[in-house]
Every structure is written in structure tokens, then in C-alpha cells.
Design an enzyme around this catalytic site. Structure first.
Site, PDB file in Angstrom:
ATOM      1  N   GLY A 359      42.757  39.230  41.135  1.00  0.00           N
ATOM      2  CA  GLY A 359      42.915  38.144  40.166  1.00  0.00           C
ATOM      3  C   GLY A 359      41.614  37.486  40.051  1.00  0.00           C
ATOM      4  O   GLY A 359      40.584  37.653  41.038  1.00  0.00           O
ATOM      5  N   GLY A 362      39.665  31.636  42.397  1.00  0.00           N
ATOM      6  CA  GLY A 362      40.373  30.332  42.522  1.00  0.00           C
ATOM      7  C   GLY A 362      41.829  30.368  42.171  1.00  0.00           C
ATOM      8  O   GLY A 362      42.473  29.351  42.135  1.00  0.00           O
ATOM      9  N   GLY A 364      44.078  31.425  44.264  1.00  0.00           N
ATOM     10  CA  GLY A 364      44.680  31.230  45.667  1.00  0.00           C
ATOM     11  C   GLY A 364      44.966  32.341  46.492  1.00  0.00           C
ATOM     12  O   GLY A 364      45.899  32.547  47.084  1.00  0.00           O
ATOM     13  N   LYS A 365      44.109  33.483  46.180  1.00  0.00           N
ATOM     14  CA  LYS A 365      44.625  34.785  46.916  1.00  0.00           C
ATOM     15  C   LYS A 365      44.258  34.645  48.193  1.00  0.00           C
ATOM     16  O   LYS A 365      45.353  35.183  49.221  1.00  0.00           O
ATOM     17  CB  LYS A 365      43.563  35.887  46.173  1.00  0.00           C
ATOM     18  CG  LYS A 365      43.842  36.211  44.732  1.00  0.00           C
ATOM     19  CD  LYS A 365      42.982  37.408  44.387  1.00  0.00           C
ATOM     20  CE  LYS A 365      41.323  37.072  44.507  1.00  0.00           C
ATOM     21  NZ  LYS A 365      40.994  35.902  43.718  1.00  0.00           N
ATOM     22  N   SER A 682      38.810  46.335  22.623  1.00  0.00           N
ATOM     23  CA  SER A 682      39.832  45.502  22.171  1.00  0.00           C
ATOM     24  C   SER A 682      39.570  44.593  21.135  1.00  0.00           C
ATOM     25  O   SER A 682      40.347  43.746  20.379  1.00  0.00           O
ATOM     26  CB  SER A 682      40.629  44.537  23.265  1.00  0.00           C
ATOM     27  OG  SER A 682      39.403  43.677  23.784  1.00  0.00           O
ATOM     28  N   LYS A 725      44.746  36.878  27.966  1.00  0.00           N
ATOM     29  CA  LYS A 725      44.465  36.827  26.484  1.00  0.00           C
ATOM     30  C   LYS A 725      45.160  35.722  25.853  1.00  0.00           C
ATOM     31  O   LYS A 725      44.784  34.777  25.181  1.00  0.00           O
ATOM     32  CB  LYS A 725      44.495  38.059  25.789  1.00  0.00           C
ATOM     33  CG  LYS A 725      43.195  38.785  26.168  1.00  0.00           C
ATOM     34  CD  LYS A 725      43.331  40.418  25.445  1.00  0.00           C
ATOM     35  CE  LYS A 725      42.390  41.227  25.858  1.00  0.00           C
ATOM     36  NZ  LYS A 725      42.360  42.426  25.097  1.00  0.00           N
TER      37      LYS A 725
END
EC number: 3.4.21.53
Length: 813
Positions: A359, A362, A364-365, A682, A725
Site C-alpha cells: 500500500g 502513511g 499504517g502498514k 489506462s 482512482k
């Protein structure tokens, strides 16, 4: 009368600095550490006047408060060159001897010793006898330098250059290692000839002693054979050990180690290895280097938690409450940990899972891993892999290397004191490799549940069971993780937070935490929910909450400053007065574009830090059909732009564009923020929309954002990162999002509060995108067209209007 004036000039009143075991000669520069009170006062008085001080040596160095009878009468007048105050009240001074002087009387003894001294003025002595003594002294000093090998040759060269006999004796004396009495004797010799004779005598004696020492050493080395030498050393060691109170018998150490091995409950293979090392240690001479290596190895073996482990908290409700207490949201991660606890409750011998949190920064991992350890009541160990290049960091060094140690995994287990901790491998995607090996390959064994039960560290050399360890790894993205390593981990993606989630996290966790850290009370500083929302919208733009916490900390610092000035003050920070604390807003909250524009479309992009909006700008001008692509685009994105242009050319008539526009028109596609690399397919439909808008003069609706890959036939293909997104579109204030129909399933992951604010348009073909995204043409005066353009489209407004009145076949519903 002149003679009386000369005598008065040589008599001075000076502060006295008594020296312990040190003799300072004229022309000698030396550092002195001064700590006694009277000495410090003497230094301070000298500095306050002309930096001149009198240095005389104590007869007994042990005397703390010397009197007149404890100090030699002859000393040196010196100048203080530098002064440095050290901690503890000590002063370090750099002094330079100027001239000999004799104490005539003591004027004061407190608070410093002040004396009246008579300076000795060196007479100019030149005679054959003095010259002979000088030459003899220089020759002796040269031999002394060669024999002692303690004085550098450069010193001898500088001594030879001295022509004054008095200065020569003082310079040589300052370089000799002599007794204090001998140096004082030289200092007290006021007659230069006498001084030369004394120094020659002392130097001859020192050379004789040095020569005797050399002969003794040579004779002893020749006489001692190898066995006698070893015996002598052994006897010395025994004598030293006896003086230190150590046991002479090495069997006691071996017995002590065996007892520790028996109590450690080591696996059979490890116990046998440890006992073999103890036997080796007992057979070694006590002071050999290998003995130290073996002792260190045994210390590591006995310190590892071979049989020690903590008991898991299997109370699912309590564990869930702890996870919810520490972190808001992150339901997937919490659900996975609760599932693990449930299985552990049913199957006691379950192997620890290997989980990878992926992820943006920031979210919180790392703190989540610590919270998991608390919920399970396990020890927590963190190993940062960012920048690790050496395989030995994971597997350790072999014992043959000097200073060898186990790898950081084994070190972490020793620190934890448990064989089943929660072991966090932080930033696993930041590892790299060089000539020392590939740490990622070394982790293949560690993170494989089928192999890590027999993990072998190069230093330990025996298998250690890692299957009980709960390994958690973290990464910002998966593309830098080697595929074999990624295959061994269960990936849980942690997306960015929504505005609602950030608001709750800030109010429930960040604000109370920062108030406490800054010594503030809740009653002193009030931060409202609207304030937090404005912080999120206008002062941060991130997927996590790290910058949000920094801004809250900034508010607390400014509040603390105001409260310290006025303790009775109570602060209420509202959305309205927020700029007075943090300055003007850094980001514009609202639509990605301020107004609907021609040739500008808003796309959606995925990055390691979460989702973001991506503006695509298209401009065209008369030319030769060239295509320019700028904005630091990757190969895939460049190919996507080529495909978009081909699609627009193939559908030009249906899109209201001149058939042969490409022959006489140069097109420039630019993606702003040119310093940031951009790639991926994309943005295909966004580029095609911007191209169509620019060439047909139809503005793109400002509230529309889009994502999707385009084919040459105009089909819209699915893309990834939908949740991120959509969060980015919501942050930017867009209300409509166009996305591929095949991505409908991914909308299930979008938070409900975000879905309420967005209108999703699912498309399968580019025609649907054009119909949804573009407005009516802008009536502007066209520039003078080239001669090759047909006369039917020379004026822009009527022609565009006429073409658009007839609905193109491709846009029919």
C-alpha cells in the site's frame, strides 16, 4: 642609573601555575590541563592582563595545595597562546616558554599564588669550548634518536638547525624522556656551559642504558627456544590469572558451559554441536584467537530461544477489539488476522502465515504489524530491508571471518527471546543486490513455510525452526519484488483512506496523540471536525495520513507557543481561522479543472502513493502531420497515444473532424508535471477524448474523469487500481467517472460513501465516452486554412455546426 633600570625590568610580579611532574623549558610549546581552583584563578588573571604567567614544578606531584616550600625556585616565564574551557570546570591551555626565572618572594597564596620573579637573561656565549660541547651533544642526540626509535628523524633535523647553545640544550631536553629531577637540574643550570655539560652527561647515561636494553633483548631472543618461550608465557598467564583471582583449571569453564547446555533444552543436533565445541575449547590454549571465536559461538547458541515461545491470545473478541482500538478501517487485514486466530484455536500445530501488506506510504502498514503483535500477545521484531544489499545481512557471516556475526533474523530472534514473534520485514521492495549477493534470494528460504523450519544461518551452522514465526512484510508496490519471492507471500493490499476515514482517524487517534505529545489538554485546544476536513482537502493530498499528522502537529506547536505566553488562553481552531495557523492552502479542493476546456481531459492514474488525477492536454497547429509527446512518458503510454491518434483518424468524419486533418496539422500531446515519469495504458481513452476535443473544438466536461485502455477499433479495455482512482476522483471533486464496463466488479471495493458522491458511466466503446464527455463545439473564428483544406470547411463555426446537426452513425444509441 641605566643598570638599575635594567634590573627593574627583569623583576616582575606574575601569577604562578604549579605543575605536577612536568617541566616546561624556554621555547617549548605544550598543552596543560588546569583544574585546581588556585591554578584556574592564576590562568584567569594572566588572561585578564598580558597572558604572561610563571610556571614552576612541584617537588611532589601528589601535593594538592602546594606551599612555598613545595615548589622549585627556578621555573619558566611563559605566554598563554590558547585557552579552551572543558566540561567539569577544567581549562586546557597552550603555553610557550619564554625565559628562565627565579622566585624572589611569594606575594599572595590565596585566591591564587602570586610571586615576584627575576628573569634570567641569557648571555651571548661564543667560545671554542662551547662549540665543542655543542657538536658532542648533537652527535650524542643523533645516536640517541637512532637507538631509541621514539623520536622522529624530522625532530633531529630541526635540532641541528639551532645555533644558540642555550636554546639547543632546552630544545633537546624537551624531547628526552627523563626523570623530573634530571629535567629540573637542567632548568636550574643558569650557566650555558654548565648546562651543556649536564645534558651531555645525562644523555650519555641514557644512551648507555638504551644500549644495555638492546643487548639484553638480543641475547634473550637468541637464548629462548620455542618450548621455553611457550612455557614462559604460560607461567606468566597463570601468574596473571592467579593475581586476578581467576580459576587456573580450564575444566571449570567447560563444566559451566555443559550445565548451561543441559538447561537450555536444545534440539539434539544443536546440543551435540555445542558439546563438540566445548571439547574443542577445553583443548585450546586459553589465549589463542580461536578460543574467543568458540566462546562467542557458544554464547549465541545458548542465547537463542530454541524452546521458548509465548502463548497466543486466542480470545477472538479481545484481539478484534485491540485491532479496532489501534486502527480505523483496514477491515481485510483485521479479518485475515482473526481467521488466523480461529484456525490456531482449532489446529494447534498450524504454521505461521507469511503476509505482505502492499500500500501507499502513511496508511499504517508498520504500525498495524505492531498492533497485530499486541493483539496476539507476541513479541514484536522489526527489520528494515530498505537499502540492504548484502546476503550476509540475512544469512550471517561464516565463522572464519573476523568479527563474524549471525544474520539479522537470528539477531532479532535473540532480542525477542521467543521463537514465535511477529517478525516485520519492512520495505521489502527496497532491497537491491550487488557483488556481495542478493538478499532477496536469501529470503526465499525464510519466507517459504515448507522450508523455513530448517533455516540455516551461516554463523550458527545448525537448523533453526522459523515456522512458528508470523512473518509480515510491507511494500509500497509489487513491481520491485522478485516474482519467486512474491509467490511465497499472501498479499493484502491496503488502499488509501477516504476523506471520511481520514477524518475519523484524525479525530479519534491523531489529534489526541499529538495533544498528548505536545503537553496540551483537550480543554486548551479544540480542533473541530470541519477543521480536520479542511486540513485534508486543502493542506494534504495523500493516500495515507502521515502528512495530515504533521499538519496537526504543526497546529499543536503553534498552540503550545500561544498557551505558554498566556496560560489562561483557550484556543479553538476552526476551518475559518486555519490559514492563520498554517498559511494559505497548498491544494485546490474541487474540480480537477476550473472550467470545461477544449483539448484538456482529466484522466485517473495509479501510483505507489495512491490514486491521482492526470490532466491530458492536446494542441494542434498547421504543420506536416507530426506528433509530439511530452511529459516524461513511458513506452507504453507513448504507444497508447499513437493508438488513440490512429483511432481518431479512422473515425474523423464521424467525430466531426476533417478527413485529411493529419496531412497539414501537427499535434502536440502533453501531460503536465513533466518531471514525474508516467506510463501505462489506462490513459488511452483520456488521450483519445482530448484529441477529439481539440480537433473538433468540443470542450470536455470539467466534472468528468475517466480511465480505460483503448484499441484501434475503439474498444475500451479494463484497467487496474479502480479503488484508488475512484478515491482520487472524489478528492479532486469530480462527480462523473467513465470507466470500462468490465471493471464493474471492482466497484464493490469502493467505499459506500465515495460511491454516493460519484456517478459511474460504464462503457464498452469509445463512442460512448465521446458522447458522455464532450459538450457542443465552441464557436470561435478559425485561422486562415491552408490551400489543401476543402472550401466546404474553410470557416469553422458554420461547418462544425452543420456537421454536428447530423448525428454521426457511430454516436447513435
Amino acid at each position: 642609573m641605566a643598570e638599575e633600570e635594567k634590573i627593574r625590568q627583569t623583576i616582575q610580579e606574575l601569577p604562578l601555575l604549579p605543575l605536577r611532574g612536568i617541566i616546561v623549558f624556554p621555547y617549548m610549546v605544550m598543552h596543560l590541563d588546569v583544574g585546581r581552583e588556585r591554578s584556574v584563578n592564576a590562568i584567569e588573571e594572566a588572561m585578564a592582563q598580558d597572558r604572561i604567567i610563571f610556571l614552576a614544578t612541584q617537588k611532589e606531584a601528589q601535593t594538592d595545595q602546594p606551599g612555598a616550600e613545595d615548589i622549585y625556585q627556578i621555573g619558566v616565564i611563559a605566554e598563554i597562546k590558547q585557552l579552551l574551557k572543558l566540561p567539569g570546570g577544567t581549562i586546557r591551555v597552550l603555553v610557550e616558554g619564554l625565559a628562565r626565572a627565579e622566585i624572589l618572594e611569594y606575594i599572595d597564596m590565596e585566591p591564587l599564588i602570586r610571586v615576584r620573579v627575576r628573569e634570567h637573561i641569557e648571555p651571548d656565549v661564543k667560545s671554542n669550548a662551547v662549540e665543542a660541547l655543542m657538536r658532542s651533544l648533537i652527535n650524542q642526540f643523533e645516536q640517541y634518536v637512532k637507538i631509541s626509535k621514539k623520536i622522529p628523524p624530522e625532530t633531529f633535523v630541526s635540532v641541528v638547525a639551532v645555533e644558540d647553545p642555550g636554546r639547543l640544550t632546552d630544545t633537546i631536553s624537551s624531547h628526552l624522556t627523563l626523570k623530573t629531577q634530571d629535567k629540573q637540574r637542567i632548568l636550574e643550570a643558569l650557566d650555558v656551559t654548565e648546562r651543556l655539560e649536564i645534558l651531555t652527561e645525562i644523555l650519555a647515561r641514557e644512551m648507555e642504558i638504551l644500549e644495555l636494553e638492546r643487548k639484553i633483548n638480543v641475547r634473550v631472543r637468541k637464548q629462548m627456544e620455542k618450548t621455553q618461550k611457550e612455557y614462559y608465557l604460560r607461567e606468566q598467564i597463570k601468574a596473571i590469572q592467579k593475581e586476578l583471582g581467576e580459576k587456573e583449571d580450564r575444566q571449570a569453564e567447560g563444566e559451566d558451559l555443559r550445565n548451561k547446555i543441559a538447561k537450555a533444552k536444545l534440539p539434539k543436533e544443536v546440543e551435540e554441536k555445542a558439546l563438540r565445541e566445548v571439547e574443542r575449547l577445553e583443548k585450546m590454549p586459553p589465549m589463542v584467537a580461536e578460543a574467543t571465536v568458540v566462546r562467542n559461538y557458544l554464547d549465541w547458541l545458548l542465547a537463542l530461544p530454541w524452546a521458548k515461545q509465548t502463548k497466543d491470545r486466542l480470545d477472538i473478541d479481545k484481539a478484534e477489539a485491540i485491532l479496532n482500538e489501534d486502527h480505523f478501517g483496514l477491515d481485510k487485514v483485521k479479518e485475515r488476522i482473526i481467521e488466523y486466530l480461529a484456525i490456531r484455536k482449532l489446529a494447534q500445530k498450524m504454521k505461521g502465515p507469511i503476509i505482505c501488506f502492499v500500500g501507499p506510504p502513511g496508511v499504517g502498514k508498520t504500525s498495524l504489524a505492531r498492533s497485530i503483535a499486541r493483539a496476539l500477545e507476541r513479541k514484536f521484531v522489526r527489520l528494515s530491508l530498505g537499502g540492504v544489499r548484502d546476503e550476509a545481512e540475512i544469512r550471517g557471516h561464516r565463522r572464519t571471518y573476523v568479527g563474524a556475526m549471525p544474520g539479522r533474523l537470528i539477531q532479532g530472534l535473540r532480542t525477542a527471546g521467543s521463537k514465535n514473534p511477529v517478525f516485520l520485514l519492512d520495505e521489502i521492495d527496497k532491497m537491491s543486490m550487488d557483488f556481495r549477493g542478493d538478499p532477496a534470494s536469501a529470503l526465499l528460504e525464510v519466507l517459504d513455510p515448507e522450508q523455513n523450519s530448517t533455516f540455516s544461518d551461516h554463523f550458527i551452522e545448525v537448523p533453526f525452526d522459523l515456522s512458528k514465526v508470523l512473518f509480515i512484510t510491507t511494500a509500497n508496490g509489487m513491481h520491485n519484488i522478485p516474482r519467486p519471492l512474491l509467490d511465497r507471500m499472501e498479499v493484502i493490499y491496503i488502499p488509501g483512506y477516504t476523506e471520511e476515514e481520514k477524518t475519523r482517524i484524525a479525530l479519534d487517534h491523531l489529534v489526541p496523540k499529538q495533544l498528548k505529545e505536545h503537553g496540551l489538554k483537550k480543554e486548551q485546544v479544540q480542533i473541530s471536525e470541519n477543521t480536520v476536513r479542511r486540513l485534508i482537502r486543502e493542506y494534504t493530498r495523500e493516500a495515507g495520513v502521515r502528512n495530515l499528522e504533521r499538519e496537526i502537529a504543526s497546529l499543536c506547536r503553534k498552540s503550545a507557543r500561544a498557551i505558554v505566553k498566556n496560560p489562561e488562553r483557550r484556543l479553538s481552531i476552526s476551518a475559518g481561522n486555519l490559514p492563520s495557523y498554517l498559511g494559505i492552502p497548498r491544494f485546490r479542493y474541487g474540480l480537477a479543472e476550473a472550467e470545461s476546456q477544449v483539448g484538456v481531459a482529466t484522466g485517473l492514474a495509479w501510483t505507489e502513493t495512491g490514486g491521482d488525477t492526470l490532466a491530458i492536454e492536446v494542441a494542434h497547429m498547421p504543420g506536416k502531420g507530426n506528433l509530439a509527446l511530452t511529459g516524461k512518458l513511458g513506452d507504453v503510454m507513448k504507444e497508447s497515444a499513437q493508438a488513440s491518434l490512429t483511432y481518431v483518424r479512422s473515425r474523423a468524419r464521424e467525430l466531426g473532424i476533417a478527413d485529411n486533418f493529419h496531412q497539414n496539422t501537427d499535434i502536440h500531446i502533453h501531460v503536465p508535471e513533466g518531471a514525474i515519469p508516467k506510463d501505462g495504458p489506462s490513459a488511452g481513452i483520456t488521450i483519445a477524448t482530448a484529441l477529439t476535443s481539440a480537433l473538433s473544438r468540443r470542450p470536455v466536461r470539467r466534472e468528468v474523469a475517466m480511465t480505460g485502455e483503448i484499441t484501434l477499433r475503439g474498444r475500451v479495455l479494463p484497467v487496474g487500481g479502480i479503488k484508488e482512482k475512484m478515491l482520487a476522483a472524489n478528492r479532486a471533486g469530480c462527480t462523473t467517472v467513465i470507466l470500462p464496463a468490465e471493471n464493474k466488479k471492482d466497484l464493490e471495493e469502493v467505499p459506500a460513501n465515495v460511491k454516493k458522491k460519484l456517478r459511474f458511466v460504464l462503457v464498452e466503446h469509445m463512442d460512448q465516452v465521446i458522447r458522455e464527455a464532450l459538450l457542443e463545439p465552441v464557436p470561435v473564428q478559425a485561422p486562415e486554412p491552408p490551400e489543401t483544406i476543402p472550401a466546404a470547411i474553410e470557416t469553422s463555426v458554420p461547418v462544425y455546426q452543420g456537421m454536428l446537426e447530423e448525428t454521426p452513425p457511430g454516436l447513435q444509441t
